[in-house]
Design a protein around this motif. Sequence first.
Motif, PDB file in Angstrom:
ATOM      1  N   THR A  92       5.034  -1.004   5.397  1.00  0.00           N
ATOM      2  CA  THR A  92       3.983  -0.700   4.428  1.00  0.00           C
ATOM      3  C   THR A  92       2.883  -1.738   4.571  1.00  0.00           C
ATOM      4  N   LYS A  93       1.734  -1.402   4.048  1.00  0.00           N
ATOM      5  CA  LYS A  93       0.660  -2.385   3.973  1.00  0.00           C
ATOM      6  C   LYS A  93      -0.180  -2.057   2.750  1.00  0.00           C
ATOM      7  N   ASP A  94      -0.130  -2.956   1.784  1.00  0.00           N
ATOM      8  CA  ASP A  94      -0.938  -2.843   0.570  1.00  0.00           C
ATOM      9  C   ASP A  94      -0.696  -1.540  -0.191  1.00  0.00           C
ATOM     10  N   LEU A  95       0.593  -1.204  -0.368  1.00  0.00           N
ATOM     11  CA  LEU A  95       0.972  -0.056  -1.175  1.00  0.00           C
ATOM     12  C   LEU A  95       1.647  -0.543  -2.456  1.00  0.00           C
ATOM     13  N   GLN A  96       1.499   0.223  -3.501  1.00  0.00           N
ATOM     14  CA  GLN A  96       2.249  -0.010  -4.722  1.00  0.00           C
ATOM     15  C   GLN A  96       3.247   1.140  -4.830  1.00  0.00           C
TER      16      GLN A  96
ATOM     17  N   VAL B 272      13.643  11.777   1.886  1.00  0.00           N
ATOM     18  CA  VAL B 272      13.216  10.575   1.171  1.00  0.00           C
ATOM     19  C   VAL B 272      11.831  10.844   0.594  1.00  0.00           C
ATOM     20  N   GLU B 273      11.711  10.722  -0.724  1.00  0.00           N
ATOM     21  CA  GLU B 273      10.431  10.903  -1.407  1.00  0.00           C
ATOM     22  C   GLU B 273      10.022   9.569  -2.018  1.00  0.00           C
ATOM     23  N   ILE B 274       8.780   9.172  -1.760  1.00  0.00           N
ATOM     24  CA  ILE B 274       8.275   7.895  -2.248  1.00  0.00           C
ATOM     25  C   ILE B 274       7.031   8.153  -3.087  1.00  0.00           C
ATOM     26  N   SER B 275       7.082   7.724  -4.334  1.00  0.00           N
ATOM     27  CA  SER B 275       5.920   7.812  -5.223  1.00  0.00           C
ATOM     28  C   SER B 275       5.167   6.495  -5.090  1.00  0.00           C
ATOM     29  N   PHE B 276       3.920   6.559  -4.613  1.00  0.00           N
ATOM     30  CA  PHE B 276       3.183   5.335  -4.327  1.00  0.00           C
ATOM     31  C   PHE B 276       1.698   5.511  -4.592  1.00  0.00           C
ATOM     32  N   GLU B 277       1.020   4.388  -4.582  1.00  0.00           N
ATOM     33  CA  GLU B 277      -0.436   4.370  -4.680  1.00  0.00           C
ATOM     34  C   GLU B 277      -0.948   3.481  -3.564  1.00  0.00           C
ATOM     35  N   SER B 278      -1.910   3.989  -2.816  1.00  0.00           N
ATOM     36  CA  SER B 278      -2.492   3.198  -1.733  1.00  0.00           C
ATOM     37  C   SER B 278      -3.701   2.427  -2.254  1.00  0.00           C
ATOM     38  N   SER B 279      -4.263   1.610  -1.386  1.00  0.00           N
ATOM     39  CA  SER B 279      -5.454   0.843  -1.736  1.00  0.00           C
ATOM     40  C   SER B 279      -6.430   0.906  -0.560  1.00  0.00           C
ATOM     41  N   PRO B 280      -7.662   0.483  -0.766  1.00  0.00           N
ATOM     42  CA  PRO B 280      -8.627   0.505   0.349  1.00  0.00           C
ATOM     43  C   PRO B 280      -8.197  -0.332   1.544  1.00  0.00           C
TER      44      PRO B 280
END
Length: 89
Positions: free
Chosen positions: A5-9, A51-59
């Motif tokens: 990952t990179k900069d994910l919540q 596999v399901e991942i609930s996430f928020e990305s960023s710029p």
Amino acid sequence: QILDTKDLQVFKVTVNGQDAKFCFGQKHSFKGTPLEITFPFELRRGQEAIVEISFESSPTSSALQWFTPEQTSGKKHPFLFSQCQVELT
């Protein structure tokens, strides 16, 4: 299981509909941060898992790219894809 990952919540991870435990490993300056997922059951050889991942990305989530709904063939939903490649360690 470990994903890059990179900069994910990340908010939630499920495997075959069951909640899975997850945590982030040590951040690396340019490789990002490993997301370590513990399956809620023993995975047998040849068994499939969704596999399901609930996430928020960023710029700054540089590996992720989006198509707007207008850019997709169905023109109804956005599409997320990654240009990353598998890294075996």
